[in-house]
Design an enzyme around this catalytic site. Sequence first.
Site, PDB file in Angstrom:
ATOM      1  N   LYS A 190     -13.026   3.223  -6.385  1.00  4.32           N
ATOM      2  CA  LYS A 190     -12.631   1.857  -6.750  1.00  4.32           C
ATOM      3  C   LYS A 190     -11.363   1.543  -5.970  1.00  4.32           C
ATOM      4  CE  LYS A 190     -10.248  -0.545  -9.183  1.00  4.32           C
ATOM      5  NZ  LYS A 190      -9.320  -1.570  -8.609  1.00  4.32           N
ATOM      6  N   GLU A 266      -1.637  11.036  -8.916  1.00  6.97           N
ATOM      7  CA  GLU A 266      -0.556  10.968  -7.922  1.00  6.97           C
ATOM      8  C   GLU A 266       0.174   9.658  -8.168  1.00  6.97           C
ATOM      9  OE1 GLU A 266       0.385  13.288  -6.082  1.00  6.97           O
ATOM     10  OE2 GLU A 266      -1.353  14.610  -6.257  1.00  6.97           O
ATOM     11  N   CYS A 301       5.040   5.514  -2.016  1.00  7.41           N
ATOM     12  CA  CYS A 301       5.349   6.273  -3.232  1.00  7.41           C
ATOM     13  C   CYS A 301       6.509   7.235  -3.020  1.00  7.41           C
ATOM     14  CB  CYS A 301       4.119   7.015  -3.724  1.00  7.41           C
ATOM     15  SG  CYS A 301       3.330   7.981  -2.448  1.00  7.41           S
ATOM     16  N   GLU A 400      11.077   2.182 -10.071  1.00  9.80           N
ATOM     17  CA  GLU A 400      10.495   2.117  -8.733  1.00  9.80           C
ATOM     18  C   GLU A 400      10.358   0.650  -8.325  1.00  9.80           C
ATOM     19  OE1 GLU A 400       6.345   3.269  -8.357  1.00  9.80           O
ATOM     20  OE2 GLU A 400       6.859   4.383  -6.555  1.00  9.80           O
TER      21      GLU A 400
HETATM   22  P1  NAP Z   1      -1.525   0.445  -9.935  1.00  8.47           P
HETATM   23  O1  NAP Z   1      -1.230  -0.899 -10.447  1.00  8.47           O
HETATM   24  O2  NAP Z   1      -1.319   1.604 -10.798  1.00  8.47           O
HETATM   25  O3  NAP Z   1      -3.052   0.375  -9.445  1.00  8.47           O
HETATM   26  C1  NAP Z   1      -3.690   1.463  -8.856  1.00  8.47           C
HETATM   27  C2  NAP Z   1      -5.175   1.345  -9.094  1.00  8.47           C
HETATM   28  O4  NAP Z   1      -5.443   1.400 -10.491  1.00  8.47           O
HETATM   29  C3  NAP Z   1      -5.781   0.041  -8.609  1.00  8.47           C
HETATM   30  O5  NAP Z   1      -7.057   0.297  -8.070  1.00  8.47           O
HETATM   31  C4  NAP Z   1      -5.861  -0.755  -9.885  1.00  8.47           C
HETATM   32  O6  NAP Z   1      -6.808  -1.787  -9.887  1.00  8.47           O
HETATM   33  C5  NAP Z   1      -6.219   0.307 -10.882  1.00  8.47           C
HETATM   34  N1  NAP Z   1      -5.913  -0.091 -12.249  1.00  8.47           N
HETATM   35  C6  NAP Z   1      -4.979  -0.982 -12.672  1.00  8.47           C
HETATM   36  N2  NAP Z   1      -5.004  -1.118 -14.007  1.00  8.47           N
HETATM   37  C7  NAP Z   1      -5.996  -0.296 -14.453  1.00  8.47           C
HETATM   38  C8  NAP Z   1      -6.528  -0.010 -15.736  1.00  8.47           C
HETATM   39  N3  NAP Z   1      -6.054  -0.593 -16.834  1.00  8.47           N
HETATM   40  N4  NAP Z   1      -7.534   0.884 -15.819  1.00  8.47           N
HETATM   41  C9  NAP Z   1      -8.040   1.460 -14.718  1.00  8.47           C
HETATM   42  N5  NAP Z   1      -7.598   1.208 -13.475  1.00  8.47           N
HETATM   43  C10 NAP Z   1      -6.574   0.354 -13.339  1.00  8.47           C
HETATM   44  O7  NAP Z   1      -0.714   0.789  -8.630  1.00  8.47           O
HETATM   45  P2  NAP Z   1      -0.546  -0.108  -7.324  1.00  8.47           P
HETATM   46  O8  NAP Z   1       0.337  -1.241  -7.686  1.00  8.47           O
HETATM   47  O9  NAP Z   1      -1.853  -0.374  -6.696  1.00  8.47           O
HETATM   48  O10 NAP Z   1       0.198   0.915  -6.352  1.00  8.47           O
HETATM   49  C11 NAP Z   1       1.541   1.136  -6.434  1.00  8.47           C
HETATM   50  C12 NAP Z   1       1.855   2.408  -7.186  1.00  8.47           C
HETATM   51  O11 NAP Z   1       1.130   3.510  -6.657  1.00  8.47           O
HETATM   52  C13 NAP Z   1       3.293   2.793  -7.079  1.00  8.47           C
HETATM   53  O12 NAP Z   1       3.791   3.189  -8.329  1.00  8.47           O
HETATM   54  C14 NAP Z   1       3.277   3.985  -6.129  1.00  8.47           C
HETATM   55  O13 NAP Z   1       4.357   4.832  -6.258  1.00  8.47           O
HETATM   56  C15 NAP Z   1       1.996   4.617  -6.456  1.00  8.47           C
HETATM   57  N6  NAP Z   1       1.514   5.466  -5.348  1.00  8.47           N
HETATM   58  C16 NAP Z   1       1.574   6.822  -5.476  1.00  8.47           C
HETATM   59  C17 NAP Z   1       1.159   7.642  -4.442  1.00  8.47           C
HETATM   60  C18 NAP Z   1       1.201   9.130  -4.572  1.00  8.47           C
HETATM   61  O14 NAP Z   1       0.498   9.803  -3.856  1.00  8.47           O
HETATM   62  N7  NAP Z   1       1.986   9.691  -5.460  1.00  8.47           N
HETATM   63  C19 NAP Z   1       0.668   7.078  -3.277  1.00  8.47           C
HETATM   64  C20 NAP Z   1       0.625   5.697  -3.169  1.00  8.47           C
HETATM   65  C21 NAP Z   1       1.042   4.897  -4.225  1.00  8.47           C
HETATM   66  P3  NAP Z   1      -6.371  -3.325  -9.540  1.00  8.47           P
HETATM   67  O15 NAP Z   1      -6.925  -3.515  -8.212  1.00  8.47           O
HETATM   68  O16 NAP Z   1      -6.982  -4.214 -10.545  1.00  8.47           O
HETATM   69  O17 NAP Z   1      -4.892  -3.415  -9.603  1.00  8.47           O
END
Ligand code: NAP
Length: 498
Positions: A190, A266, A301, A400
Amino acid sequence: MTATVPDFGAIAKSLAFETKAFINGEFVSAASGKTFETINPATGKVITAIAEGDKEDANRAIRAARNAFESGAWSGMAPRDRKAALLRLAALVEKHQAELAVLESLDTGKPVLDAYNADIPDAIATLQWHAEAIDKIYDTISPTSSDIVSMVVREPIGVVGAVIPWNFPLAITAMKIGPVLAGGNSIVIKPAEQTPLTALKLARLAAEAGIPEGVINVVPGFGETAGQAIGRHADVDCLSFTGSTEVGGYFLKYAAESNLKRVILELGGKSPAIVMDDVDDLDPIVEQIAMGILFSQGENCSAGSRLLVHEAMKDRLLEAVIAHFKTWKVGDPFAADTKMGALIEEKHLDRVLGYIDAGRREGASVVLGGNQVLKETGGYFVEPTIFDNVRNDMKIAQEEIFGPVLSTITFKDVDEAVKIANDTKYGLAASLYTNDLHIAHKVSRKIRAGTVSVNCFSEGDQAVPFGGFKQSGFGGREKSLLAHDQYSQVKTIWMQLR
Ligand code: NAP
Ligand code: MG
């Protein structure tokens, strides 16, 4: 490099987008018939409409993944044949590198040259690395008496759900697909709703590479619907998530309330860049600090978002950092001299600007930037921003921001540096700059983070594990052979001989 830079603008004009879900080897509309729009963050304009996958589509994709797994078409293939197929996929990604870079840049707002030189090559290297590892991993026979044969074998876990963020869409998708497929599993991906284009293109290339139907499925759509459906599905054996700490926590709940599927998270970070007072040549350090927080508009991240500097060094370092940050041009992601593109969406732009306001209100001082720029483009651009006089308990030092905003904090000695570095709920990464070997060794051991880079800003390469301590991660490590452990389970076969 310059002589061979592809004409990205021309590629953008002639692109054909994949817009449907990829389920069981076919591109299909959502069961509901609904679509959603994906936006170009550099212009605010619609790129195209994408099939809006929901629970029903997730269910179909999971069924296809299960059938593929049970059929043995992939899971039962000789490792060297799986290797060959994954290497063909890597080669196709390489063949389409420029097109994928353009798709990634349009969808994320990042500079196309970053996508071309970093994201896409990273995806290629990841697929290759895991492919090449598959036929070099052996199972074991444990020590027993001679009337027993005791084998400890690794088996694929089965159907893996992968929920992906928008910041490095293809690179992170490859980070899941590489080890998941290497181990013989099937996957349902997804992508983030903001950035579905490269995952869908990758699905097309996977079919071309001869990866059997049902092994890779892509269900574009929203997190709360499609993402949650995958997280809660009883026939998903493992859920691998990259994204925010908050949403990561939901997947633990989904697993607890469904089938106790394995969950790998992650998550976010608030990583420090620590500069000791023994450093001499500031130029390379300043360059790395800039890479740490400005690369990918700070939407990274492991971004080095807290600059921890020895008080004796601060004025000199900050002056050099400010001067260097001014050379990071913000602008059109397709312009050759652009180093920072647009933030992912308007909501996120407001969030980042909100943090800048919060920093000011709490008494930190903006010494560079602090504003939205290039409003006339319709895009979501913020200039490189530096705060001085930050205390580690301020919101901008604890949360963050996921934007190009650096918080400067001073320390008096090594112990205080370590204390401040660790005073966060996160623990993804850290950078340490020092010429003192003793400090390098001691401090890198004391920092509670999954990756500590010394005298650079780096996550290392494919061969090293990546993941977070504390609330930056859960359940495993990506990259390296540890990633294969995440997607396999260990079976003991204890055989009594007669
Ligand atoms: P996010 O809001 O957590 O979304 C990540 C994914 O989860 C998206 O596909 C999102 O879908 C989905 N999602 C959102 N709400 C959900 C729910 N209630 N149930 C199931 N899935 C759900 O994160 P983001 O804003 O895309 O990315 C930024 C974050 O990712 C930052 O905190 C960053 O640090 C972290 N990150 C971590 C790493 C690592 O390897 N540690 C790498 C990259 C990024 P939608 O498309 O609907 O939002
Ligand atoms: Mg988009």
